[in-house]
Design a protein around this motif. Structure first.
Motif, short mmCIF file in Angstrom:
data_model
loop_
_atom_site.label_atom_id
_atom_site.label_comp_id
_atom_site.label_asym_id
_atom_site.label_seq_id
_atom_site.Cartn_x
_atom_site.Cartn_y
_atom_site.Cartn_z
N ALA A 103 46.97 36.01 32.48
CA ALA A 103 48.19 36.78 32.22
C ALA A 103 49.14 36.54 33.38
O ALA A 103 48.71 36.29 34.51
N GLU A 104 50.42 36.60 33.09
CA GLU A 104 51.43 36.46 34.14
C GLU A 104 51.70 37.78 34.83
O GLU A 104 52.22 37.79 35.95
N THR A 105 51.36 38.89 34.17
CA THR A 105 51.54 40.20 34.78
C THR A 105 50.24 40.98 34.66
O THR A 105 49.43 40.73 33.77
N LEU A 106 50.06 41.92 35.56
CA LEU A 106 48.87 42.76 35.56
C LEU A 106 49.19 44.12 34.96
O LEU A 106 50.32 44.60 35.05
N ARG A 107 48.20 44.72 34.32
CA ARG A 107 48.31 46.10 33.83
C ARG A 107 47.25 46.89 34.59
O ARG A 107 46.06 46.54 34.54
N ASP A 108 47.67 47.92 35.28
CA ASP A 108 46.76 48.71 36.11
C ASP A 108 46.03 47.83 37.12
O ASP A 108 44.86 48.06 37.44
N GLY A 109 46.71 46.78 37.59
CA GLY A 109 46.14 45.89 38.58
C GLY A 109 45.15 44.88 38.03
O GLY A 109 44.47 44.20 38.80
#
Length: 124
Positions: free
Chosen positions: A42-48
């Protein structure tokens, strides 16, 4: 340049198969302790996190439930039941369960025997 994060989760299953028409000993029924590694990115993290490891493990275990202690020749989607075909099949099941527009299954690698592995990936 965009950064990409990735995680890997591994597990395994035991199964038998044969490769009809194969010129070598793999034409006969035999078994393996398959090891599978799934890579998600993923290019972004969700909840780290890229994804929760336990969610990925559960998705892998759902795949293994169909394959563990089975004859892979009896699974119609696995024809022929090579490590490459198994990797592609698991990849497809993981995509269905885990991809959400942010997370992508990057690669699935199946180790059939020590030092012998096949991977499946799709170009984004």
């Amino acid at each position: 340049m965009a950064a990409t994060y990735s995680i890997t989760v591994s597990g395994g299953f035991s199964a038998a198969h044969r490769l009809p028409g194969h010129p070598g000993p793999c034409a006969a029924m035999h078994g393996h302790n398959f090891e599978v590694t799934a890579e998600l990115c993923a290019e972004t993290l969700r909840d780290g996190m890229v994804a929760d490891f336990m969610d990925v493990r559960a998705a892998l275990d759902a795949c293994f439930a169909r394959l563990d202690h089975a004859c892979l020749n009896d699974v119609p989607e696995l024809s022929p039941p090579t490590a490459e075909v198994v990797a592609a099949w698991i990849y497809g099941r993981l995509r269905e369960r885990l991809e959400d527009g942010r997370v992508r299954v990057a690669r699935v690698t199946v180790v059939e025997s020590k030092g012998l592995a096949a991977s499946y990936a799709e170009t984004p």
